[in-house]
Each structure stands twice: as structure tokens, then as C-alpha cells.
Design a protein around this motif. Structure first.
Motif, short mmCIF file in Angstrom:
data_model
loop_
_atom_site.label_atom_id
_atom_site.label_comp_id
_atom_site.label_asym_id
_atom_site.label_seq_id
_atom_site.Cartn_x
_atom_site.Cartn_y
_atom_site.Cartn_z
N THR A 129 0.75 -1.28 0.17
CA THR A 129 -0.15 -0.16 -0.03
C THR A 129 0.97 0.96 -0.21
O THR A 129 1.06 2.50 -0.42
N ALA A 172 1.13 3.99 -3.14
CA ALA A 172 0.92 5.58 -3.50
C ALA A 172 2.06 6.47 -3.32
O ALA A 172 2.02 7.34 -4.20
N PHE A 228 -12.14 29.20 -5.16
CA PHE A 228 -10.93 28.35 -4.51
C PHE A 228 -10.12 28.86 -4.92
O PHE A 228 -8.51 28.53 -5.48
N ASP A 286 7.07 13.82 0.40
CA ASP A 286 7.29 14.33 2.08
C ASP A 286 5.98 14.75 2.74
O ASP A 286 5.96 13.16 3.77
N ILE A 287 5.04 14.59 2.19
CA ILE A 287 4.05 14.80 2.40
C ILE A 287 3.16 13.64 2.69
O ILE A 287 2.56 12.81 4.08
N ILE A 288 3.18 11.88 1.98
CA ILE A 288 3.28 11.26 1.31
C ILE A 288 4.11 10.20 2.39
O ILE A 288 3.31 9.80 3.45
N ASP A 323 5.07 11.44 5.34
CA ASP A 323 4.91 11.60 6.63
C ASP A 323 3.55 10.63 7.09
O ASP A 323 3.29 9.68 8.11
N GLY A 324 3.12 10.33 6.01
CA GLY A 324 1.37 10.05 6.01
C GLY A 324 1.70 8.61 6.02
O GLY A 324 1.44 7.51 7.27
N ILE A 325 2.86 7.67 5.85
CA ILE A 325 3.00 6.67 5.68
C ILE A 325 3.76 6.36 7.27
O ILE A 325 3.46 5.32 7.77
N ARG A 339 1.55 6.14 9.69
CA ARG A 339 0.46 5.19 10.06
C ARG A 339 1.48 4.05 10.99
O ARG A 339 0.51 3.09 11.29
N ARG A 397 -12.74 14.90 5.12
CA ARG A 397 -12.30 14.24 4.16
C ARG A 397 -13.50 13.33 3.39
O ARG A 397 -12.80 12.88 2.83
N GLY A 399 -10.49 21.64 -3.64
CA GLY A 399 -9.71 22.45 -2.54
C GLY A 399 -10.18 23.13 -1.67
O GLY A 399 -9.95 23.14 -0.63
N ARG A 400 -11.77 23.42 -2.37
CA ARG A 400 -13.04 23.73 -0.60
C ARG A 400 -12.28 23.06 0.30
O ARG A 400 -12.62 23.25 1.47
N GLN A 429 -9.65 23.06 2.24
CA GLN A 429 -9.66 24.75 3.27
C GLN A 429 -10.32 24.68 3.93
O GLN A 429 -10.91 24.66 5.58
N ALA A 468 -0.95 20.97 -0.82
CA ALA A 468 -1.60 19.81 -0.63
C ALA A 468 -2.62 19.44 -1.75
O ALA A 468 -2.86 17.95 -2.24
N LEU A 469 -3.12 20.69 -2.66
CA LEU A 469 -4.08 19.68 -3.39
C LEU A 469 -2.73 20.10 -4.85
O LEU A 469 -3.77 18.45 -5.22
N ALA A 478 -7.08 4.03 0.40
CA ALA A 478 -6.11 4.14 1.36
C ALA A 478 -4.31 5.43 0.84
O ALA A 478 -4.43 5.72 1.98
N GLY A 479 -4.16 5.24 -0.27
CA GLY A 479 -3.67 6.35 -1.19
C GLY A 479 -4.25 7.83 0.03
O GLY A 479 -3.21 8.83 0.30
N ASP A 493 -6.14 8.48 1.80
CA ASP A 493 -6.00 8.31 3.48
C ASP A 493 -4.20 9.48 3.89
O ASP A 493 -4.47 10.26 4.71
N ILE A 494 -3.45 8.37 3.19
CA ILE A 494 -2.11 8.70 3.68
C ILE A 494 -2.19 9.95 3.25
O ILE A 494 -0.74 10.64 4.10
N ILE A 495 -2.09 11.03 2.45
CA ILE A 495 -1.92 11.79 1.48
C ILE A 495 -2.71 12.89 3.26
O ILE A 495 -2.45 14.26 3.40
N ASP A 499 -3.66 12.70 5.80
CA ASP A 499 -3.00 12.56 6.91
C ASP A 499 -1.68 13.11 7.12
O ASP A 499 -1.38 13.99 8.30
N GLY A 500 -0.77 12.82 5.71
CA GLY A 500 0.00 13.85 5.34
C GLY A 500 0.03 15.04 5.93
O GLY A 500 0.68 15.49 6.17
N ILE A 501 -1.39 15.73 5.24
CA ILE A 501 -1.40 17.03 5.01
C ILE A 501 -2.28 18.17 6.06
O ILE A 501 -1.41 18.42 6.88
#
Lengths: 232, 232
Positions: free
Chosen positions: A141, A145, A194, A216-218, A220-222, A225, B85, B126-127, B130, B142-143, B213-214, B216-218, B220-222
DNA sequence: GACGGGGCTGGAACGCCGTTCCAATGTCCA
DNA sequence: TGGACATTGGAACGGCGTTCCAGCCCCGTC
């Protein structure tokens, strides 16, 4: 009315798959994706289209071989970082820079990522995920990603390069970005609040910096978890 | 020998851009990416290639228009979740499912993502960023990460569908995945220890589950970086 | 009711593509 | 010396996107 002339005296440099792929890369780099043609390639190699087919199965194979050469070079040059995270960054950036230098590979990276040498890239990234402490059950997984993100950025960059070149071959990248930012800034405020709001960030951004920020975001998420906070 | 026959009595259903795009989508869905041809399209519409050009500028525009229709339908059907989310998940999954149902859009999504209707997708995502509390300065980054990931998965799915269809048009998806997993499992243990290790996870995985899952990972990182922990 | 112009049609043709075919050639070995 | 055979490259095939244009239909005008 049927005899054909033949004037070859055994070429000094015989054709070879290697020479053909090399010429194909030059053609792609200078003339873009549409510039690779068996006729153009034959002319550059001072031969006919038929001769090429004796060494190469067809255009798809030729394109794949060309992409493989670029990716292999990028991998050979990728530095090994001090930490798993830095190593992953380095590998990802090597792919990014390869696409940046040869936009035509962008679209083909996804074509058969389960094949060499992209497979080699993801093997190396996978090992770093292991080193990061990602448990076995989550490794697929986590790698997926990263893979989607890296290949997605590659595809986007390739598409942007194509669009930029098509729109106005003379302009440079910042002109193109500025035009896009202008587009965004002039969107309907009710429909696109937006997008309008981030138009200036589009104008000022740096593709490479954004790319590594996404990595880095990904990561971080990995790590949040699955990996111990010490590991990253 | 020069007079041309003309047998039309003003078609009951006149050509229109809408009818052409609709027919193009049918052709693409049934015959794949390579199935869209002005000649095939003309035959299906009981006309000639020339007539189509009066309504459509060229093949690129036709493909873009077809992609736009699919994406617009997907967006119209995307549910609005209870939390930011969940809404982002829903939007991303709508794109995923659209690619799944019409693999030929996969490659074109990246073509001009700064244009409608993909722009509308990312406006909506994007919204939600926000709403998640991502500060303005970080919203573009992030976007971008989400965008690359979503488009990358789309491209990969499209490539896989193409490869699967090309390799053996009769086989179903699980056969194809199994063959790939077999490939991985039989790689050189010294060169590909990691890839070998996750071969069984490739065999058992579910594309859609991995995709979300990917996402969600992103996310999470954000959120870990920029959004208050309460916001997610 | 005649007629003329323009929106629209669709078949023919153009140039280019990937690919195949094959006569001609160079090389090498029996 | 003479085949066998790997290799070459020009011609040709079918199909593509696209352009061209003669013809048709509809509508407004007189």
C-alpha cells in the motif's frame, strides 16, 4: 522497369539495436514525441525503414527501449542519502529530473511499471520503506501510493511540456505558468473561489519543490501510520 | 465519370456536436482507445468524415470533449460526505470509478487539468482542504499532491487496462493480476528481494481499496502538517 | 412561385504514418 | 568457387487525420 539500385558498400558503422535506440532518443529530445518516425529515424541513420525492423520489433518496443535507457541512466546517477527518507527523496527526484529533461518519457512511464527498469526504481524505494520500519503487510500500500504520485507527476509534467510547446513553441516555462495563473485569476468568483485564491501560488511555485513536498507529505502519512516516530 | 450521387433527404436526425461526442464515447467504450476513428465514427453516424469536421475541430478536441462528458457525469454523481475528508474521498473515488468504467480517459485527464471539468473537481477538493483548516499558503501544495496522486492512479489504471487487453483480450482482471504476481514472485531473489516479498500482496489487493488508502495517507500527511488534529 | 445564397453534407483525395515485403548485397564457410 | 545466410533499404500496402469541394436543402427575398 524493375531493377533496383544498390549502392551500399557495407556501412562503416553497421546498424544495431543500440545505435537505433540512441538515434531515437536524439530524435525524441529534439523533435518531441511526434518527431519519432521510422522514416525520420531511417534518414538519420542513412538507411531505409525496413532495415530498422530487422533490429527492433516495432515502434512500441523502440519507445520502451528509449525510456528504459533514460530511466536506467537516472537510476545510476541517483545518490544514496543518509536516511531512508533522503534516499527515497533522491530516487524520486532522479525520476522527476529525468522526465524534466526528456518529457516524452512521462507518458510511457506508466505503460508497464511492473517491468524493468521502473521496477528497479520501486524495488529500491521499497527497500527504504522497509528500512523506515513499515510493516510487511503495509508495504504494498505504501509503495503504491508513492508510485502513483511519482508517475502522476511525471505524466502531468509531460502533459504540461506538450501543452506549452503546442501553445507557443517560443515561450519559456514561466510565461506559460503566468498565462495559466492569469486564467485562474480571471475565473468566475462564484464558481471558482478556491482556484482563484491559489492563482498567485501557481504563479510563484517551483515544480521541483512542490514535487518533493508531495513526497514528504506521503512519507509523513506513511510513517505516522506504520513506522515508529524515530524511524523517519 | 465525375458526377457524384447525392441521396440524402435531409437526415431525420441532423448531426450535432453533441451527437458526435456521444457516438465517439460509444466507440471508445466498445472498441478502446484505438477504436476512435473519423471513418468509423462517420460510418456509425451514417455520414462522411468531412461532415464531422464541420462540428468538431479535430480529434484532440473530440477526445477532450468526450473526456469532459465522462468527468462531468462523475462529478454530478459524486456524493457530498459528512466531513471534509469523506467528501474528498468521494470526489476522488468518483474520478477513480470514471476511469475504471472508461479507461480511455485515463491518459487524457492529465492533458489539460487546468481546464474544465477537471478544474471543477480540484476546485471542490480545494474547498474541502480549506474546510479542513489547511492554511492558505499551503493549499496549493496540498492540492497538487492530491492532484498528482489522483491523476497518476488514473493513468496507471488506464495503462493496466490497455496492457491487459493487449496481452489477452479474453482474460479477466484477476488473471492479469495473477500473471503479474507470478512474474514478481519469480524475480531474482538477490536483485528484487523487496518486490518478491510483496508479490502476494499484489495478488490479493483491491485497486479501489488501495486507491482510497493512498488518499488517506496523503490527507494524514496534510493534516499532520497543517491542520488542527480536530479538523480531520 | 422563382431564385439565390449560405448552412450543411459526405465522398474523394492528400500526405503521412507504421509496417511488410523482397530483390539485392556483403560476408563467410564448405 | 559457390552457395547459404545475415543484413540492407527502397517500394508498396493499408489506414490514419485532415482538407477540399461539388452538391444538396432550407430560408429569405422579391
Amino acid at each position: 522497369m524493375a531493377t533496383r539500385t544498390r549502392r551500399t558498400e557495407r556501412r562503416e558503422k553497421p546498424l544495431s539495436r543500440e545505435r537505433i535506440v540512441e538515434a531515437a532518443i536524439e530524435l525524441l529530445d529534439t523533435a518531441g514525441e511526434g518527431g519519432l518516425t521510422f522514416r525520420a529515424l531511417a534518414e538519420r541513420l542513412a538507411t531505409g525503414p525496413g532495415a530498422i525492423y530487422w533490429h527492433v520489433a516495432g515502434k512500441d518496443e523502440l519507445l520502451t527501449a528509449a525510456t528504459d535507457v533514460i530511466v536506467a541512466e537516472a537510476m545510476a546517477a541517483a545518490p544514496s542519502g543518509a536516511t531512508p527518507r533522503e534516499t527515497i527523496r533522491g530516487l524520486a527526484l532522479a525520476v522527476f529530473d529525468a522526465v524534466d529533461g526528456h518529457p516524452w518519457i512521462g507518458g510511457d512511464l506508466s505503460r508497464a511499471p511492473a517491468r524493468s527498469p521502473m521496477l528497479r526504481v520501486f524495488e529500491r524505494i521499497g527497500r527504504q520503506l522497509q528500512a523506515l520500519g513499515v510493516p510487511h503487510a503495509a508495504q504494498f500500500t505504501a509503495l503504491s501510493a508513492l508510485q502513483s504520485y511519482i508517475l502522476g507527476t511525471g505524466g502531468l509534467n509531460a502533459a504540461n511540456a506538450r501543452a506549452q510547446h503546442q501553445r507557443d513553441p517560443g515561450t519559456d516555462r514561466s510565461d506559460f505558468i503566468n498565462a495559466a495563473a492569469d486564467d485562474w485569476a480571471s475565473l468566475d468568483p462564484d464558481e471558482y473561489p478556491f482556484t482563484r485564491g491559489i492563482a498567485e501560488q501557481l504563479r510563484a511555485h517551483d515544480d521541483r519543490v512542490e514535487f518533493v513536498a508531495g513526497i514528504d507529505i506521503i512519507l509523513d502519512g506513511i510513517t505516522a501510520r506504520w513506522a515508529p516516530p524515530v524511524g523517519g
